[in-house]
Design a protein around this motif. Structure first.
Motif, mmCIF file in Angstrom:
data_model
loop_
_atom_site.group_PDB
_atom_site.id
_atom_site.type_symbol
_atom_site.label_atom_id
_atom_site.label_comp_id
_atom_site.label_asym_id
_atom_site.label_seq_id
_atom_site.Cartn_x
_atom_site.Cartn_y
_atom_site.Cartn_z
ATOM 1 N N ALA A 59 0.822 -1.218 0.000
ATOM 2 C CA ALA A 59 0.000 0.000 0.000
ATOM 3 C C ALA A 59 0.855 1.268 0.000
ATOM 4 O O ALA A 59 0.665 2.154 -0.837
ATOM 5 C CB ALA A 59 -0.955 -0.004 1.186
ATOM 6 N N TYR A 60 1.806 1.368 0.927
ATOM 7 C CA TYR A 60 2.637 2.565 0.950
ATOM 8 C C TYR A 60 3.501 2.697 -0.306
ATOM 9 O O TYR A 60 3.558 3.785 -0.897
ATOM 10 C CB TYR A 60 3.515 2.634 2.210
ATOM 11 N N PRO A 61 4.192 1.636 -0.743
ATOM 12 C CA PRO A 61 4.976 1.776 -1.979
ATOM 13 C C PRO A 61 4.123 2.141 -3.190
ATOM 14 O O PRO A 61 4.576 2.883 -4.061
ATOM 15 C CB PRO A 61 5.631 0.411 -2.160
ATOM 16 N N GLN A 71 3.009 9.035 -6.415
ATOM 17 C CA GLN A 71 3.536 10.376 -6.163
ATOM 18 C C GLN A 71 4.810 10.614 -6.979
ATOM 19 O O GLN A 71 5.013 11.704 -7.500
ATOM 20 C CB GLN A 71 3.832 10.553 -4.663
ATOM 21 N N ALA A 72 5.648 9.605 -7.082
ATOM 22 C CA ALA A 72 6.894 9.741 -7.846
ATOM 23 C C ALA A 72 6.619 9.928 -9.329
ATOM 24 O O ALA A 72 7.289 10.722 -9.998
ATOM 25 C CB ALA A 72 7.781 8.511 -7.616
ATOM 26 N N ASP A 129 11.424 8.146 -9.575
ATOM 27 C CA ASP A 129 10.829 7.117 -10.444
ATOM 28 C C ASP A 129 11.725 5.890 -10.483
ATOM 29 O O ASP A 129 11.261 4.756 -10.361
ATOM 30 C CB ASP A 129 10.640 7.634 -11.871
ATOM 31 N N GLN A 130 13.027 6.118 -10.647
ATOM 32 C CA GLN A 130 13.983 5.019 -10.709
ATOM 33 C C GLN A 130 14.031 4.273 -9.375
ATOM 34 O O GLN A 130 14.117 3.045 -9.350
ATOM 35 C CB GLN A 130 15.368 5.543 -11.053
#
Length: 68
Positions: free
Chosen positions: A25-27, A33-34, A43-44
């Motif tokens: 969930a958090y990732p 967001q990224a 992003d990477q």
């Protein structure tokens, strides 16, 4: 009675629910967001997380009998 029963189930199974919240969930939220930010660095970072997470999951599923 419905809300109290639900909260009791959540409290009883918190250890089972905490894993997916922390690892998925958090990732997922941070990845979104990224993607929406302009920086390619985050992003990477999250792409690396998802590739690594997938590799661990595939390994675990493939060798589950051996691990047990």
């Amino acid at each position: 009675m419905g809300a109290a029963s639900f909260l009791k189930v959540v409290a009883t199974n918190f250890d089972v629910l905490a894993g997916p919240i922390v690892t998925l969930a958090y990732p997922l939220y941070a990845s979104i967001q990224a993607i929406e930010s302009k920086s390619p660095v985050d992003d990477q970072q999250w792409l690396t997380y998802w590739v690594f997470y997938s590799m661990i999951t595939l390994f675990e599923l493939t060798f589950a009998k051996l691990i047990e």
